[in-house]
Design a protein around this motif. Structure first.
Motif, PDB file in Angstrom:
ATOM      1  N   ILE A  84      70.634 -32.904  63.876  1.00 32.18           N
ATOM      2  CA  ILE A  84      70.413 -32.069  62.691  1.00 32.18           C
ATOM      3  C   ILE A  84      71.013 -30.682  62.878  1.00 32.18           C
ATOM      4  O   ILE A  84      71.704 -30.153  61.987  1.00 32.18           O
ATOM      5  CB  ILE A  84      68.908 -31.977  62.367  1.00 32.18           C
ATOM      6  N   LEU A  85      70.785 -30.079  64.037  1.00 28.83           N
ATOM      7  CA  LEU A  85      71.325 -28.742  64.296  1.00 28.83           C
ATOM      8  C   LEU A  85      72.851 -28.744  64.303  1.00 28.83           C
ATOM      9  O   LEU A  85      73.491 -27.817  63.801  1.00 28.83           O
ATOM     10  CB  LEU A  85      70.791 -28.209  65.623  1.00 28.83           C
ATOM     11  N   VAL A  88      74.102 -29.022  60.682  1.00 29.43           N
ATOM     12  CA  VAL A  88      73.943 -27.747  59.978  1.00 29.43           C
ATOM     13  C   VAL A  88      75.008 -26.751  60.418  1.00 29.43           C
ATOM     14  O   VAL A  88      75.607 -26.047  59.599  1.00 29.43           O
ATOM     15  CB  VAL A  88      72.529 -27.177  60.224  1.00 29.43           C
ATOM     16  N   ARG A 119      61.057 -28.804  62.415  1.00 29.31           N
ATOM     17  CA  ARG A 119      60.981 -27.687  61.469  1.00 29.31           C
ATOM     18  C   ARG A 119      60.174 -26.531  62.058  1.00 29.31           C
ATOM     19  O   ARG A 119      60.492 -25.355  61.832  1.00 29.31           O
ATOM     20  CB  ARG A 119      60.355 -28.141  60.150  1.00 29.31           C
ATOM     21  N   HIS A 122      62.418 -24.720  64.519  1.00 30.64           N
ATOM     22  CA  HIS A 122      63.634 -24.121  63.967  1.00 30.64           C
ATOM     23  C   HIS A 122      63.377 -23.629  62.541  1.00 30.64           C
ATOM     24  O   HIS A 122      63.643 -24.337  61.563  1.00 30.64           O
ATOM     25  CB  HIS A 122      64.772 -25.144  63.976  1.00 30.64           C
ATOM     26  N   GLU A 124      65.056 -21.781  60.806  1.00 32.05           N
ATOM     27  CA  GLU A 124      66.285 -21.709  60.011  1.00 32.05           C
ATOM     28  C   GLU A 124      66.489 -22.954  59.145  1.00 32.05           C
ATOM     29  O   GLU A 124      67.322 -22.956  58.229  1.00 32.05           O
ATOM     30  CB  GLU A 124      67.504 -21.505  60.919  1.00 32.05           C
ATOM     31  N   LEU A 125      65.731 -24.019  59.435  1.00 28.99           N
ATOM     32  CA  LEU A 125      65.823 -25.242  58.638  1.00 28.99           C
ATOM     33  C   LEU A 125      64.836 -25.259  57.474  1.00 28.99           C
ATOM     34  O   LEU A 125      64.753 -26.252  56.745  1.00 28.99           O
ATOM     35  CB  LEU A 125      65.569 -26.471  59.525  1.00 28.99           C
ATOM     36  N   LEU A 128      66.201 -26.279  54.039  1.00 35.13           N
ATOM     37  CA  LEU A 128      67.102 -27.433  53.991  1.00 35.13           C
ATOM     38  C   LEU A 128      66.316 -28.710  53.688  1.00 35.13           C
ATOM     39  O   LEU A 128      65.500 -29.154  54.499  1.00 35.13           O
ATOM     40  CB  LEU A 128      67.826 -27.593  55.331  1.00 35.13           C
TER      41      LEU A 128
END
Length: 460
Positions: A84-85, A88, A119, A122, A124-125, A128
């Protein structure tokens, strides 16, 4: 009532069905800015990619968590997180579709917990959207995976992910209706359905919309994610839709979810090919338009002149082609929704469904114009289809059609030995005419080439 028979063989010979992950990834590809992510080994993703690339002849964005023997045993949480990272960072998607495979389903990874943990680690997600769907490829078929993915797409609360790029105001000049297309609805089919809806003065919201992503158009630049399809902003507008049109019995579950969430009434159209079926679809659209009028001044439902003319053209097409369909024995091997649509259209034309094989269970199978339908593979079709005048299945049926000395009309997934699958349209009045002419020409040519044909003998 049709009897559904499961062959229960110990192995599949000349397989017919495609896997659930393939179907789910196909549904995800109808969302704009999407990157489908397979949680499994690299081969799981490679298989789906090859099938879709060969069918559509387009670049297909797919990604994988690349599970190995070690991570399969110890757990794939870190693989999901890293995948995922990486997506992104490298692709900046608007949305990610996370689907499982037989490998991770067998292990029993708790995907909801894994996503929640990721989540939390992170922030930052936070904005999203990640749509998770369980798709074990040891059960079900492409249709099941597609339907499950659509159900999860419409079940997600997109207002919980207010990304800056999606906050621009959206203008809705016309009433909006949802369209839930089944897996058998091609990009060309979707384009036709949307055009029909728009002709009634309605705004179609297709979920998913393959007509904007896999229709075979050139982008201005290289795309690492889907360049078209239903946007996240459009998905946020689901509460304002006035009605849901579900195309295919497999979409009933997704339509029910929308009704439960937003109170949106729905109707399921098991097929959109054939005079009566298209009539019913247009009549429903006219009813939706009329229901929004002032009830003090009732308006008689009106069908646009374009479709009135197309209907007359289809009537003439039926008259021109029914001579070649009448009494012909046709064998089918298709996914349930597509099998239903095709079988009944052939029955309407006077043809006999000689044999029917499908991939998975569905309530729609109990209402077919044939006594028995088998859930099996192409070997089963070959056993049942002896004496058929025509075979209708995907490109894997080429060899068996030759052995049975019958022509093959390619339909379903995959079709890799002919061009134009992205634009092919077999729904609506125009699509029905295309199908009748295609199949009618095959049957006409077969009749003309038959040695005992009187016209051929006299000519020679």
């Amino acid at each position: 009532m049709t009897t559904v028979v499961n062959t229960n063989k110990s192995l599949s010979v000349n397989p017919l069905k495609m896997s659930q992950p393939l179907g789910a990834s196909l549904a995800f590809l109808g969302l704009k800015g999407m990157m489908p992510l397979f949680h499994g080994a690299q081969g799981c993703t490679a298989f789906a990619k090859v099938v879709l690339v060969r069918h559509f002849r387009e670049a297909i964005p797919l990604s994988t968590t690349a599970m190995t023997e070690v991570t399969t045993i110890l757990g794939g949480e870190e693989n999901v997180e890293q995948a995922i990272l990486t997506i992104v960072e490298n692709n900046n998607p608007d949305i990610i579709g996370l689907l499982t495979t037989g490998l991770t389903e067998t292990r029993g990874d708790d995907m909801k917990r894994i996503l929640k943990t990721i989540r939390e680690l992170h922030p930052e997600l936070e904005n999203l959207p990640i749509v998770y769907v369980s798709t074990p490829d040891y059960s079900g078929s492409l249709q099941d995976g597609f339907a499950s993915a659509v159900e999860q797409i419409v079940a997600l609360d997109y207002n919980a992910f207010p990304r800056e790029a999606s906050l621009s105001s959206v203008v809705y000049p016309q009433p909006q209706v949802n369209i839930l297309p089944g897996s058998f609805v091609s990009p060309g089919d979707m384009e036709e359905i949307k055009a029909i809806v728009e002709a009634f003065g309605l705004t179609p919201l297709a979920i998913p919309d393959l007509s904007r992503s896999l229709d075979g158009h050139l982008e201005d630049g290289y795309q690492t994610i889907t360049g078209g399809g239903t946007t996240v902003a459009q998905l946020r507008s689901l509460p304002r839709s006035s009605f849901t049109l579900a195309v295919g019995e497999s979409m009933r579950g997704a339509a029910k979810i929308l009704e439960e969430r937003f109170g949106t009434k729905y109707e399921v159209f098991p097929r959109l090919a054939g005079l009566e079926a298209v009539d019913s679809f247009l009549w429903r659209l006219s009813q939706i338009v009329t229901s929004r009028c002032d009830h003090h001044f009732p308006i008689i439902p009106n069908i646009p002149a374009l479709f009135q003319r197309q209907r007359r053209q289809l009537q003439d097409t039926i008259l021109d082609t029914h001579f070649y369909f009448g009494g012909k024995k046709i064998a089918l091997a298709l996914e349930p929704d597509l099998l239903y649509q095709t079988a009944w259209l052939l029955n309407d034309m006077g043809a006999k469904v000689h044999a029917a094989v499908t991939t998975t269970k569905s309530p729609i199978l109990e209402d077919l114009p044939i006594g028995t339908v088998a859930i099996g593979d192409l070997e089963d079709l070959e056993d049942l289809a002896a004496g058929s005048d025509l075979i209708i299945t995907n490109s894997h049926g080429t060899a068996l059609a030759k052995r049975l000395n019958a022509p093959l009309y390619r339909m379903g997934y995959p079709v890799f030995d002919q061009l134009g699958n992205g634009q092919r349209c077999l729904v609506g009045y125009r699509g029905t005419m295309r199908f009748l002419f295609d199949v009618g020409n095959i049957l006409l040519n077969e009749e003309a080439n038959t040695p005992h044909n009187p016209s051929v003998l006299s000519h020679n």
